[in-house]
Design a protein around this motif. Structure first.
Motif, PDB file in Angstrom:
ATOM      1  N   GLU A  16     -20.654 102.892  29.114  1.00  0.00           N
ATOM      2  CA  GLU A  16     -19.088 103.279  28.768  1.00  0.00           C
ATOM      3  C   GLU A  16     -18.437 101.601  28.891  1.00  0.00           C
ATOM      4  O   GLU A  16     -19.159 100.569  29.296  1.00  0.00           O
ATOM      5  CB  GLU A  16     -18.479 104.240  29.737  1.00  0.00           C
ATOM      6  CG  GLU A  16     -19.066 105.430  29.465  1.00  0.00           C
ATOM      7  CD  GLU A  16     -18.343 106.359  30.318  1.00  0.00           C
ATOM      8  OE1 GLU A  16     -18.398 107.773  29.972  1.00  0.00           O
ATOM      9  OE2 GLU A  16     -17.766 106.146  31.321  1.00  0.00           O
ATOM     10  N   SER A  17     -17.265 101.833  28.616  1.00  0.00           N
ATOM     11  CA  SER A  17     -16.377 100.609  28.886  1.00  0.00           C
ATOM     12  C   SER A  17     -15.061 100.605  29.613  1.00  0.00           C
ATOM     13  O   SER A  17     -14.738 101.748  30.085  1.00  0.00           O
ATOM     14  CB  SER A  17     -15.885 100.376  27.355  1.00  0.00           C
ATOM     15  OG  SER A  17     -16.851 100.365  26.563  1.00  0.00           O
ATOM     16  N   ARG A  19     -11.377  97.951  30.643  1.00  0.00           N
ATOM     17  CA  ARG A  19     -10.616  96.837  30.245  1.00  0.00           C
ATOM     18  C   ARG A  19     -10.096  96.329  31.675  1.00  0.00           C
ATOM     19  O   ARG A  19      -9.134  97.220  31.859  1.00  0.00           O
ATOM     20  CB  ARG A  19      -9.957  96.852  29.082  1.00  0.00           C
ATOM     21  CG  ARG A  19      -9.301  95.538  28.702  1.00  0.00           C
ATOM     22  CD  ARG A  19      -8.354  95.462  27.581  1.00  0.00           C
ATOM     23  NE  ARG A  19      -7.100  96.090  27.879  1.00  0.00           N
ATOM     24  CZ  ARG A  19      -6.069  95.867  27.070  1.00  0.00           C
ATOM     25  NH1 ARG A  19      -6.119  95.419  25.940  1.00  0.00           N
ATOM     26  NH2 ARG A  19      -4.900  96.487  27.401  1.00  0.00           N
ATOM     27  N   ARG A  72     -21.579  91.318  25.976  1.00  0.00           N
ATOM     28  CA  ARG A  72     -21.134  92.556  26.289  1.00  0.00           C
ATOM     29  C   ARG A  72     -19.742  92.373  26.761  1.00  0.00           C
ATOM     30  O   ARG A  72     -19.039  93.518  26.730  1.00  0.00           O
ATOM     31  CB  ARG A  72     -22.252  93.221  27.517  1.00  0.00           C
ATOM     32  CG  ARG A  72     -23.497  93.372  27.189  1.00  0.00           C
ATOM     33  CD  ARG A  72     -23.883  94.300  28.372  1.00  0.00           C
ATOM     34  NE  ARG A  72     -24.122  93.421  29.558  1.00  0.00           N
ATOM     35  CZ  ARG A  72     -23.702  93.565  31.087  1.00  0.00           C
ATOM     36  NH1 ARG A  72     -23.059  95.123  30.907  1.00  0.00           N
ATOM     37  NH2 ARG A  72     -23.796  93.160  31.668  1.00  0.00           N
ATOM     38  N   GLN A  87     -12.882  92.813  28.680  1.00  0.00           N
ATOM     39  CA  GLN A  87     -13.144  94.094  27.871  1.00  0.00           C
ATOM     40  C   GLN A  87     -14.487  93.983  28.367  1.00  0.00           C
ATOM     41  O   GLN A  87     -15.545  92.991  28.054  1.00  0.00           O
ATOM     42  CB  GLN A  87     -12.948  93.748  26.495  1.00  0.00           C
ATOM     43  CG  GLN A  87     -13.660  95.019  25.717  1.00  0.00           C
ATOM     44  CD  GLN A  87     -12.684  96.383  26.126  1.00  0.00           C
ATOM     45  OE1 GLN A  87     -11.560  96.309  26.103  1.00  0.00           O
ATOM     46  NE2 GLN A  87     -13.582  97.325  26.195  1.00  0.00           N
ATOM     47  N   ASN A  89     -18.202  96.196  27.669  1.00  0.00           N
ATOM     48  CA  ASN A  89     -18.767  97.114  27.122  1.00  0.00           C
ATOM     49  C   ASN A  89     -20.122  97.138  27.445  1.00  0.00           C
ATOM     50  O   ASN A  89     -20.506  96.315  28.398  1.00  0.00           O
ATOM     51  CB  ASN A  89     -18.721  96.755  25.654  1.00  0.00           C
ATOM     52  CG  ASN A  89     -17.366  96.815  24.961  1.00  0.00           C
ATOM     53  OD1 ASN A  89     -16.375  97.245  25.501  1.00  0.00           O
ATOM     54  ND2 ASN A  89     -17.118  95.946  24.078  1.00  0.00           N
ATOM     55  N   SER A  90     -20.797  98.210  27.359  1.00  0.00           N
ATOM     56  CA  SER A  90     -22.191  98.516  27.586  1.00  0.00           C
ATOM     57  C   SER A  90     -22.436  98.357  29.122  1.00  0.00           C
ATOM     58  O   SER A  90     -23.493  97.757  29.525  1.00  0.00           O
ATOM     59  CB  SER A  90     -23.025  97.917  26.516  1.00  0.00           C
ATOM     60  OG  SER A  90     -22.789  98.262  25.269  1.00  0.00           O
ATOM     61  N   LEU A  91     -21.611  99.109  29.827  1.00  0.00           N
ATOM     62  CA  LEU A  91     -21.788  98.657  31.193  1.00  0.00           C
ATOM     63  C   LEU A  91     -22.994  99.281  31.954  1.00  0.00           C
ATOM     64  O   LEU A  91     -23.464 100.010  31.513  1.00  0.00           O
ATOM     65  CB  LEU A  91     -20.202  99.266  31.942  1.00  0.00           C
ATOM     66  CG  LEU A  91     -19.266  98.506  32.028  1.00  0.00           C
ATOM     67  CD1 LEU A  91     -17.974  99.232  32.104  1.00  0.00           C
ATOM     68  CD2 LEU A  91     -19.428  97.062  32.771  1.00  0.00           C
TER      69      LEU A  91
END
Length: 131
Positions: A16-17, A19, A72, A87, A89-91
């Motif tokens: 998940e992402s 911010r 990422r 930001q 992403n692809s945690l």
């Protein structure tokens, strides 16, 4: 005097992402000329560099990233809001840490990847990634 406040952390699942935001209050000077960095510190580990953003003489934003987050994470800024974003992403579970933003109050930070290169820090925001 410079004050930094991070926000946006939370608990997410792998993939998940999130911010993160770093909002800066400056008593003198202008935020849009400041180099700002993100670091993170996991339990039992040292604080490590994540990303840095700075603006050149033409106002173009440049950035540096740690290899572990390159591709990422994206660092950006909104000078109208005195805010720098991260930001993510692809945690991954290994991204779990307290995330801090910092600045040296100058347009460029030669020591952008080192803790000692920063004079001001926020209080941090927790990011937890579950597997």
């Amino acid at each position: 005097q410079v004050q930094l406040v991070e926000s946006g952390g939370g608990l997410v699942q792998a993939g998940e992402s999130l911010r993160l935001s770093c909002t800066c209050t400056v008593s003198s000077g202008t935020f849009d000329t400041y180099s700002v960095g993100w670091f993170r510190q996991a339990p039992g580990k040292e604080r490590e560099f994540v990303a840095n953003i700075w603006s050149d003489g033409d106002g173009y934003a440049n950035s540096y990233y740690a290899n572990s987050v390159k591709g990422r994470f994206t660092i950006s800024r909104d000078n109208a809001k005195n805010t720098v974003y991260l930001q993510m992403n692809s945690l991954k579970p290994e991204d779990t840490a307290v995330y801090y933003c910092g600045t040296n109050g100058r347009p460029y930070n030669l020591y952008y990847s080192q803790i000692t290169g920063y004079d001001y820090w926020g209080q941090g925001t927790q990011v937890t990634v579950s597997s």
